[in-house]
Design a protein around this motif. Structure first.
Motif, mmCIF file in Angstrom:
data_model
loop_
_atom_site.group_PDB
_atom_site.id
_atom_site.type_symbol
_atom_site.label_atom_id
_atom_site.label_comp_id
_atom_site.label_asym_id
_atom_site.label_seq_id
_atom_site.Cartn_x
_atom_site.Cartn_y
_atom_site.Cartn_z
ATOM 1 N N UNK A 1 6.375 31.254 29.756
ATOM 2 C CA UNK A 1 7.773 31.438 30.156
ATOM 3 C C UNK A 1 8.366 32.657 29.461
ATOM 4 N N UNK A 2 9.307 33.277 30.132
ATOM 5 C CA UNK A 2 10.047 34.391 29.526
ATOM 6 C C UNK A 2 11.287 33.904 28.784
ATOM 7 N N UNK A 3 11.519 32.584 28.780
ATOM 8 C CA UNK A 3 12.707 32.021 28.132
ATOM 9 C C UNK A 3 12.745 32.397 26.654
ATOM 10 N N UNK A 4 13.961 32.489 26.115
ATOM 11 C CA UNK A 4 14.131 32.822 24.697
ATOM 12 C C UNK A 4 13.542 31.760 23.795
ATOM 13 N N UNK A 5 13.568 30.508 24.267
ATOM 14 C CA UNK A 5 13.013 29.441 23.454
ATOM 15 C C UNK A 5 12.507 28.290 24.302
ATOM 16 N N UNK B 1 13.540 37.991 20.197
ATOM 17 C CA UNK B 1 14.747 38.519 20.856
ATOM 18 C C UNK B 1 15.941 37.573 20.735
ATOM 19 N N UNK B 2 15.718 36.313 20.370
ATOM 20 C CA UNK B 2 16.823 35.355 20.210
ATOM 21 C C UNK B 2 17.623 35.628 18.933
ATOM 22 N N UNK B 3 17.112 36.481 18.078
ATOM 23 C CA UNK B 3 17.777 36.757 16.793
ATOM 24 C C UNK B 3 19.227 37.188 16.974
ATOM 25 N N UNK B 4 19.493 38.009 17.977
ATOM 26 C CA UNK B 4 20.849 38.526 18.199
ATOM 27 C C UNK B 4 21.840 37.388 18.451
ATOM 28 N N UNK B 5 21.453 36.422 19.271
ATOM 29 C CA UNK B 5 22.341 35.291 19.575
ATOM 30 C C UNK B 5 22.610 34.466 18.320
ATOM 31 N N UNK B 6 21.611 34.326 17.464
ATOM 32 C CA UNK B 6 21.803 33.574 16.223
ATOM 33 C C UNK B 6 22.699 34.334 15.252
ATOM 34 N N UNK B 7 22.528 35.648 15.174
ATOM 35 C CA UNK B 7 23.381 36.460 14.299
ATOM 36 C C UNK B 7 24.839 36.370 14.761
ATOM 37 N N UNK B 8 25.044 36.461 16.080
ATOM 38 C CA UNK B 8 26.412 36.370 16.616
ATOM 39 C C UNK B 8 27.022 34.993 16.355
ATOM 40 N N UNK C 1 18.666 31.211 27.301
ATOM 41 C CA UNK C 1 17.602 30.913 28.271
ATOM 42 C C UNK C 1 16.551 30.077 27.552
ATOM 43 N N UNK C 2 16.258 28.905 28.105
ATOM 44 C CA UNK C 2 15.357 27.992 27.425
ATOM 45 C C UNK C 2 14.584 27.151 28.425
ATOM 46 N N UNK C 3 13.517 26.567 27.927
ATOM 47 C CA UNK C 3 12.815 25.536 28.691
ATOM 48 C C UNK C 3 12.580 24.362 27.756
ATOM 49 N N UNK C 4 12.664 23.171 28.333
ATOM 50 C CA UNK C 4 12.464 21.957 27.563
ATOM 51 C C UNK C 4 11.127 21.349 27.967
ATOM 52 N N UNK C 5 10.352 21.006 26.971
ATOM 53 C CA UNK C 5 9.062 20.374 27.188
ATOM 54 C C UNK C 5 9.215 18.892 26.863
ATOM 55 N N UNK C 6 9.074 18.062 27.880
ATOM 56 C CA UNK C 6 9.326 16.627 27.719
ATOM 57 C C UNK C 6 8.127 15.932 27.064
ATOM 58 N N UNK C 7 8.406 15.151 26.026
ATOM 59 C CA UNK C 7 7.356 14.355 25.395
ATOM 60 C C UNK C 7 7.302 12.999 26.092
#
Length: 194
Positions: free
Chosen positions: A116-120, A139-146, A163-169
């Motif tokens: 996936x291209x998602x940030x996380x 690349x998610x660093x910027x969102x965390x800094x803000x 942008x994220x994807x969730x992996x279901x357990x």
């Protein structure tokens, strides 16, 4: 599956541990500190493991340690510190209070994050999100800094804006992702898993 040199792993060990009343990562489960169980689960995936902590007691573990760039900013600050320090695009982020996490679950998380291209990419059990069991792109660093600058320190609302994807357990894996935050939870864990 061989180790992935494109992944760094950061274990966040900076919590206040108020409910546990002692440093969570160093609490013993089956005779071993939580942090050791987590490291053993991560080692087959990557040997590039860093602890995010300012607690010198973790020096006994023998892994590199880095301190938060911004003190007292909780998991948002810890993740920002990891992403700022990292030399890899994808970074496995784990809290220090999940002693039952397995290599298989980590491998699956890392594998899915690479598709996936998602940030996380983080774990989800159908009801609860586990963003402290996730793979974060640098690349998610910027969102965390803000978020830190704006003092928006609640992790779940922040990651759900990105942008994220969730992996279901599945139901069997649900126990593997449980955070052990209190003495009562530790006692229950020990009773269930003697």
């Amino acid at each position: 599956m061989k180790k992935n040199s494109e992944i760094s792993a950061y274990i966040l060990c900076g919590g206040k541990s108020k409910r546990m009343q002692s440093e969570k990562g160093l609490v013993l489960y089956k005779g071993k500190p939580f942090i050791r169980w987590i490291i053993e689960a991560v080692m087959p995936v990557t040997s590039n493991i860093i602890l995010v902590t300012s607690n010198g007691d973790y020096e006994l573990i023998g892994l590199p340690m880095i301190e938060d760039v911004y003190a007292d900013k909780g998991p948002v600050g810890g993740i920002h510190t990891a992403l700022q320090h990292s030399k890899t695009d994808r970074n496995l982020i784990l809290s220090c209070d999940v002693p039952k996490i397995t290599t298989e679950l980590i491998r699956n998380l890392v594998s899915e994050s690479g598709k996936s291209e998602a940030s996380l990419t983080f774990l989800h059990d159908g009801k609860n999100d586990y963003p402290l069991l996730g793979v974060y792109r640098k690349s998610a660093k910027k969102a965390f800094a803000e978020a830190i600058i704006a003092d928006r320190l609640k992790l779940c609302p922040l990651v759900n804006l990105m942008s994220h994807q969730k992996l279901c357990v599945n139901s069997q894996q649900k126990a593997l992702v449980q955070n052990i935050n209190s003495r009562a939870e530790l006692q229950a864990l020990n009773l269930l898993n003697p």
